[in-house]
Every structure is written in structure tokens, then in C-alpha cells.
Design a protein around this motif. Structure first.
Motif, short mmCIF file in Angstrom:
data_model
loop_
_atom_site.label_atom_id
_atom_site.label_comp_id
_atom_site.label_asym_id
_atom_site.label_seq_id
_atom_site.Cartn_x
_atom_site.Cartn_y
_atom_site.Cartn_z
N GLY A 38 0.80 -1.22 0.00
CA GLY A 38 0.00 0.00 0.00
C GLY A 38 0.83 1.27 0.00
N CYS A 39 2.11 1.13 -0.29
CA CYS A 39 2.98 2.31 -0.37
C CYS A 39 2.67 3.05 -1.67
CB CYS A 39 4.45 1.90 -0.34
SG CYS A 39 4.97 1.17 1.21
N GLU A 40 2.61 4.37 -1.58
CA GLU A 40 2.29 5.16 -2.77
C GLU A 40 3.44 5.23 -3.76
OE1 GLU A 40 0.34 8.86 -2.10
OE2 GLU A 40 -0.92 8.03 -0.51
N THR A 41 4.67 5.05 -3.27
CA THR A 41 5.84 5.07 -4.15
C THR A 41 6.78 3.94 -3.77
OG1 THR A 41 7.16 6.51 -2.73
CG2 THR A 41 5.73 7.60 -4.37
N VAL A 42 7.65 3.57 -4.70
CA VAL A 42 8.67 2.57 -4.43
C VAL A 42 9.66 3.12 -3.40
CG1 VAL A 42 10.55 1.23 -5.48
CG2 VAL A 42 8.40 1.49 -6.69
N GLU A 43 9.89 4.42 -3.45
CA GLU A 43 10.80 5.05 -2.49
C GLU A 43 10.25 4.93 -1.07
OE1 GLU A 43 9.84 6.45 -5.42
OE2 GLU A 43 11.76 6.21 -6.44
N ALA A 44 8.94 5.06 -0.91
CA ALA A 44 8.33 4.89 0.41
C ALA A 44 8.52 3.45 0.89
CB ALA A 44 6.84 5.24 0.36
N PHE A 45 8.36 2.49 -0.02
CA PHE A 45 8.59 1.09 0.32
C PHE A 45 10.05 0.88 0.73
CE2 PHE A 45 9.84 -3.22 -1.04
CZ PHE A 45 9.04 -3.96 -0.19
N ASP A 46 10.99 1.48 -0.01
CA ASP A 46 12.41 1.38 0.34
C ASP A 46 12.64 1.89 1.76
OD1 ASP A 46 12.94 0.38 -2.18
OD2 ASP A 46 13.70 2.28 -2.97
N GLY A 47 11.93 2.94 2.15
CA GLY A 47 12.02 3.46 3.51
C GLY A 47 11.54 2.44 4.53
N TRP A 48 10.47 1.73 4.21
CA TRP A 48 9.97 0.67 5.10
C TRP A 48 11.02 -0.43 5.27
CZ3 TRP A 48 4.18 -0.99 4.75
CH2 TRP A 48 3.35 0.12 4.99
N ARG A 50 14.34 -0.04 4.90
CA ARG A 50 15.43 0.53 5.70
C ARG A 50 15.08 0.57 7.18
NH1 ARG A 50 15.78 3.91 1.38
NH2 ARG A 50 14.60 5.57 2.40
N LYS A 51 13.82 0.87 7.50
CA LYS A 51 13.37 0.95 8.89
C LYS A 51 13.10 -0.41 9.51
CE LYS A 51 11.13 5.41 8.24
NZ LYS A 51 9.84 6.10 8.14
N GLY A 52 13.14 -1.47 8.70
CA GLY A 52 12.89 -2.81 9.20
C GLY A 52 11.42 -3.16 9.35
N ILE A 53 10.55 -2.35 8.77
CA ILE A 53 9.12 -2.63 8.83
C ILE A 53 8.81 -3.89 8.02
CG2 ILE A 53 6.81 -1.77 8.20
CD1 ILE A 53 7.96 1.08 8.78
N ARG A 66 6.19 -12.62 -0.53
CA ARG A 66 4.90 -12.09 -0.06
C ARG A 66 4.59 -12.57 1.35
NH1 ARG A 66 0.24 -14.62 -0.75
NH2 ARG A 66 1.11 -15.88 -2.42
N ARG A 67 4.88 -13.83 1.66
CA ARG A 67 4.62 -14.35 3.00
C ARG A 67 5.50 -13.69 4.05
NH1 ARG A 67 4.08 -20.83 2.19
NH2 ARG A 67 2.37 -20.80 0.70
N ALA A 68 6.76 -13.41 3.70
CA ALA A 68 7.65 -12.74 4.65
C ALA A 68 7.14 -11.33 4.93
CB ALA A 68 9.07 -12.70 4.10
N ILE A 69 6.63 -10.66 3.91
CA ILE A 69 6.04 -9.33 4.11
C ILE A 69 4.83 -9.44 5.03
CG2 ILE A 69 4.77 -7.46 2.99
CD1 ILE A 69 6.61 -7.91 0.53
N ASP A 70 3.96 -10.42 4.77
CA ASP A 70 2.78 -10.62 5.61
C ASP A 70 3.18 -10.86 7.06
OD1 ASP A 70 1.01 -10.35 3.47
OD2 ASP A 70 0.78 -12.51 3.19
N ARG A 71 4.16 -11.72 7.27
CA ARG A 71 4.60 -12.06 8.63
C ARG A 71 5.17 -10.83 9.34
NH1 ARG A 71 5.82 -16.75 11.45
NH2 ARG A 71 7.54 -16.55 12.90
N ALA A 72 5.98 -10.06 8.63
CA ALA A 72 6.57 -8.86 9.23
C ALA A 72 5.47 -7.86 9.62
CB ALA A 72 7.56 -8.21 8.26
N SER A 86 12.18 -14.16 13.12
CA SER A 86 12.32 -14.48 11.70
C SER A 86 13.48 -15.45 11.55
CB SER A 86 12.59 -13.22 10.89
OG SER A 86 13.90 -12.75 11.14
N ILE A 87 13.60 -16.07 10.41
CA ILE A 87 14.70 -17.00 10.16
C ILE A 87 16.03 -16.25 10.23
CG2 ILE A 87 14.54 -16.79 7.65
CD1 ILE A 87 15.58 -19.95 9.63
N ASP A 88 16.08 -15.02 9.75
CA ASP A 88 17.32 -14.25 9.81
C ASP A 88 17.72 -13.98 11.26
OD1 ASP A 88 17.66 -14.14 7.05
OD2 ASP A 88 16.51 -12.29 6.87
N GLU A 89 16.72 -13.63 12.10
CA GLU A 89 17.01 -13.39 13.52
C GLU A 89 17.48 -14.67 14.19
OE1 GLU A 89 13.70 -9.86 14.24
OE2 GLU A 89 13.10 -11.95 14.40
#
Length: 96
Positions: A38-48, A50-53, A66-72, A86-89
């Protein structure tokens, strides 16, 4: 979400294959992942990212799971326990 084609993949009849319209692709491009979130721009998504959202792309690819995004997002919104890692953690905590 629109159906994705597997570019360059050959189907049995020699044509490209497409997912049925009712099946969303699991691996998303950056633009698709931004739209999915639901990000209005790809740059906004990049911010998410970077912030770990939301997590970054799958290691070694330029695709987002897609599932990793849903889980986060579920974890961020409190739908699942913060104790679930998460698996990375898990890998970082259990590295030898």
C-alpha cells in the motif's frame, strides 16, 4: 494483484506460462511489493525496508517474499507475538 508471467519460461506447447488470475505470485518485484504494502511510491517502500518494517529481498534475488512481508506486518501490528523470530534473527542468534 494481476497475474504474473514467467518471462522466458516455455510451457508444454512452447508458449509462455501464466498463473491463473486467482493465484497471486509468491515472489514479488520491488514495485509489486510496494503496491502490495500500500505504499504510494517505491521510495516509500524502500524506507519501510530501511526501517525494518518489512524485510528486504530474498537473498541473491531482486524479489520479495509475499509471506515474509505478511509475517513482518503481522508482527508489527501485533497480530503475532513479538517472541516469534524471523529466520534471519534465528540464524544470527544461533550462529556458531
Amino acid at each position: 494483484m494481476r497475474s504474473a508471467s514467467t518471462t522466458g519460461a516455455q510451457g508444454r506447447a512452447g508458449g509462455s506460462t501464466r498463473l491463473p488470475a486467482n493465484i497471486a505470485p509468491r515472489c514479488l518485484t520491488r514495485a509489486q511489493a510496494a503496491e502490495y504494502c500500500g505504499c504510494e511510491t517505491v521510495e516509500a517502500f524502500d524506507g519501510w525496508v530501511r526501517k525494518g518494517i518489512v524485510p528486504g529481498p530474498i537473498t541473491g534475488t531482486h524479489r520479495w517474499d509475499r509471506r515474509a512481508i505478511d509475517r513482518a506486518l503481522d508482527r508489527r501490528s501485533g497480530l503475532i507475538s513479538g517472541a516469534t523470530t524471523s529466520i534471519d534473527e534465528w540464524l544470527a542468534e544461533n550462529a556458531s
